[in-house]
Write an enzyme that holds these catalytic residues in place. Structure first.
Site, PDB file in Angstrom:
ATOM      1  N   ASP A  19       0.773  -1.082   0.091  1.00  0.00           N
ATOM      2  CA  ASP A  19       0.213   0.090  -0.052  1.00  0.00           C
ATOM      3  C   ASP A  19       0.915   1.487   0.065  1.00  0.00           C
ATOM      4  OD1 ASP A  19      -2.242   1.659   0.219  1.00  0.00           O
ATOM      5  OD2 ASP A  19      -2.581   1.329   2.369  1.00  0.00           O
ATOM      6  N   ASP A  20       0.750   2.075  -0.979  1.00  0.00           N
ATOM      7  CA  ASP A  20       1.523   3.236  -1.208  1.00  0.00           C
ATOM      8  C   ASP A  20       3.008   3.093  -1.350  1.00  0.00           C
ATOM      9  OD1 ASP A  20      -0.890   4.589  -1.125  1.00  0.00           O
ATOM     10  OD2 ASP A  20      -0.203   5.692   0.843  1.00  0.00           O
ATOM     11  N   ASP A  36      -0.033  -0.796  -5.055  1.00  0.00           N
ATOM     12  CA  ASP A  36      -1.373  -0.226  -5.742  1.00  0.00           C
ATOM     13  C   ASP A  36      -1.105   1.128  -6.238  1.00  0.00           C
ATOM     14  OD1 ASP A  36      -0.961   1.308  -3.249  1.00  0.00           O
ATOM     15  OD2 ASP A  36      -2.874   0.911  -2.266  1.00  0.00           O
ATOM     16  N   ASN A  37      -0.070   1.946  -6.031  1.00  0.00           N
ATOM     17  CA  ASN A  37       0.175   3.215  -6.588  1.00  0.00           C
ATOM     18  C   ASN A  37       1.405   3.704  -6.271  1.00  0.00           C
ATOM     19  OD1 ASN A  37      -2.028   4.097  -4.036  1.00  0.00           O
ATOM     20  ND2 ASN A  37      -0.065   4.428  -3.945  1.00  0.00           N
ATOM     21  N   HIS A  78     -11.235  -1.990   0.897  1.00  0.00           N
ATOM     22  CA  HIS A  78     -11.131  -0.539   0.448  1.00  0.00           C
ATOM     23  C   HIS A  78     -12.092  -0.763  -1.065  1.00  0.00           C
ATOM     24  CE1 HIS A  78      -8.871   3.439  -0.584  1.00  0.00           C
ATOM     25  NE2 HIS A  78     -10.243   3.574  -0.118  1.00  0.00           N
ATOM     26  N   CYS A  88      -5.575   4.121  -4.047  1.00  0.00           N
ATOM     27  CA  CYS A  88      -5.738   2.677  -3.532  1.00  0.00           C
ATOM     28  C   CYS A  88      -6.738   1.756  -4.264  1.00  0.00           C
ATOM     29  CB  CYS A  88      -5.682   2.733  -2.032  1.00  0.00           C
ATOM     30  SG  CYS A  88      -4.398   3.657  -1.544  1.00  0.00           S
ATOM     31  N   HIS A 110       1.594   2.763   3.866  1.00  0.00           N
ATOM     32  CA  HIS A 110       0.849   3.874   4.016  1.00  0.00           C
ATOM     33  C   HIS A 110       0.608   4.754   5.355  1.00  0.00           C
ATOM     34  CE1 HIS A 110      -3.292   5.890   4.067  1.00  0.00           C
ATOM     35  NE2 HIS A 110      -3.561   5.796   2.613  1.00  0.00           N
TER      36      HIS A 110
END
Length: 416
Positions: free
Chosen positions: A37-38, A275-276, A129, A76, A205
């Protein structure tokens, strides 16, 4: 009984027996999907980052396939929707990360539904999410087992209040460690049947916090590789992200070791991606953009896939562009599992590329959308959300706009 009818019956029984024999000898693969995540493309030692070491995560790519250009979304929830459905996130109603914009439409069918229908045990452990209330909840979208949280942001990382199949529970210890504990328990409980284990971590994150052991290794780190802010980079944040990545790598190592201990590693497909782009201006290979941007740095992720029994050779590098939309058709094809639902997919089955097969491959365009802007990426070019065109092979930092020099390419991508 007439002879032709008897012959037909014998042939049918023989074919059935052959099918059962082949099935018995070709056990369906287990699936483990690990999502960071991130975490940006540059947050790994395999990407050239000397600020840290990520040997366990890197090992997935080295023992299998690594994609050179793999694209997710700018934030996300959209990436999660594309992974789950094989379709661009706006088609499924996911347009943001909060206020209901993260909910995946109820007429979309997920990869978990496909594997559950095929007899797999299905479990998700971490950040969902894509909708909180039933019927948006993961238990309603194909996951028989869920432990984690359904929103996009979680403020407590130590002994957090989470949920287990809709019931509030108290987690134990650091959240990434706790999620891994539950994923490992699921794997062990289902060791004698095929399983689909989705482990979407919520680190690195924010909030930027991490256990003492990894923090102590990085709190005084000099951070030799810097992001675009140079000396103005927020070094305490970068150091904490490095420590969070160190913890994440350790937890990935725990998963890989447990698969080995249970003698499941050979026939388990293990996937790792994020995710990004990065959630701060730290080192990311000189690419333009970060989380929230549809430029290269905001949507490019590492992507590794390992499956020793599946004919995917160690050290395979895939140069063709690919993305999260490709994972549903690829996983169902690799496992021989029929997809559930009949909506047209945007993704492609990547299995020929994974296996190094010589096969015609389309000159495709992958689209990234966020906040009303659209960016289009081909194998060579990116048209950004302002209409600027960049040759990504010669100019990975997106510094030279070629739209006036190559108007036909810019026009074609803008029209697509």
């Amino acid at each position: 009984m007439r002879a032709p009818l008897l012959l037909s019956l014998v042939l049918a029984l023989s074919a059935s027996a052959l099918h059962l024999s082949a099935t018995a000898h070709a056990a369906p693969p287990n699936i483990v999907v690990i999502l960071a995540d991130d975490s940006g493309w540059g947050d790994y030692s395999i990407s050239g980052n000397t600020n840290l070491r990520t040997p366990n995560i890197d090992s997935i790519g080295r023992a299998g396939a690594s994609f050179d250009r793999f694209y997710v979304c700018a934030v996300c929830a959209p990436t999660r929707a594309e992974f789950l459905t094989g379709r661009y996130h706006p088609r499924g109603g996911v347009r943001g990360v909060s206020t209901g914009q993260e909910r995946l439409n109820l007429d979309e069918r997920t990869v978990a539904e496909a594997f559950r229908a095929a007899g797999y045990a299905t479990g998700a452990f971490g950040k969902w999410h894509n909708g909180s209330q039933w019927p948006y909840h993961p238990n309603a979208r194909g996951f028989a087992e869920f432990y984690g949280f359904t929103s996009g942001h979680w403020g407590e990382y130590f002994d957090p209040i989470l949920e287990h199949n809709g019931q509030l529970v108290r987690g134990r210890g650091y959240i990434a460690d706790d999620l891994t504990d539950h994923a490992l328990a699921f794997i062990e409980q289902n060791r004698d049947r095929p399983f689909f284990c989705y482990l979407p971590f919520n680190t690195p994150h924010s909030p930027f916090c991490v256990p003492d052991e990894p923090w102590n290794r990085f709190k005084d780190h000099s951070v030799p590789l810097r992001g675009p802010d140079g000396d103005k980079e927020d070094l305490p944040v970068t150091r904490c992200v490095l420590a969070m990545m160190d913890n994440l790598d350790a937890n990935v190592g725990r998963v890989l070791r447990r698969l080995e201990e249970l003698h499941l590693a050979e026939n388990t497909i293990v996937i790792y991606f994020s995710d990004n782009g990065p959630n701060s201006t730290r080192w990311n290979g000189g690419m333009k953009g970060r989380k929230g941007s549809t430029d290269e740095g905001g949507v490019r992720s590492v992507f590794f896939l390992r499956w020793p029994a599946g004919g995917i050779r160690p050290g395979t590098t895939v140069k063709e562009i690919a993305g999260a939309i490709d994972l549903l058709p690829t996983l169902t094809a690799l496992a021989g599992v029929p997809r559930v639902g009949d909506k047209p997919l945007d993704g492609l089955d990547l299995s020929p590329l994974l296996r190094g097969q010589v096969t015609p491959w389309p000159d495709r365009t992958i689209f990234s959308t966020f906040g009303g802007g659209v960016s289009a990426r081909t194998q060579q070019y990116r048209l950004d959300n302002t209409g600027a065109l960049f040759d990504m092979a010669a100019d990975p930092g997106q510094k030279t706009n070629l739209a006036a020099e190559k108007p036909e390419i810019a026009s074609r991508l803008a029209a697509s």
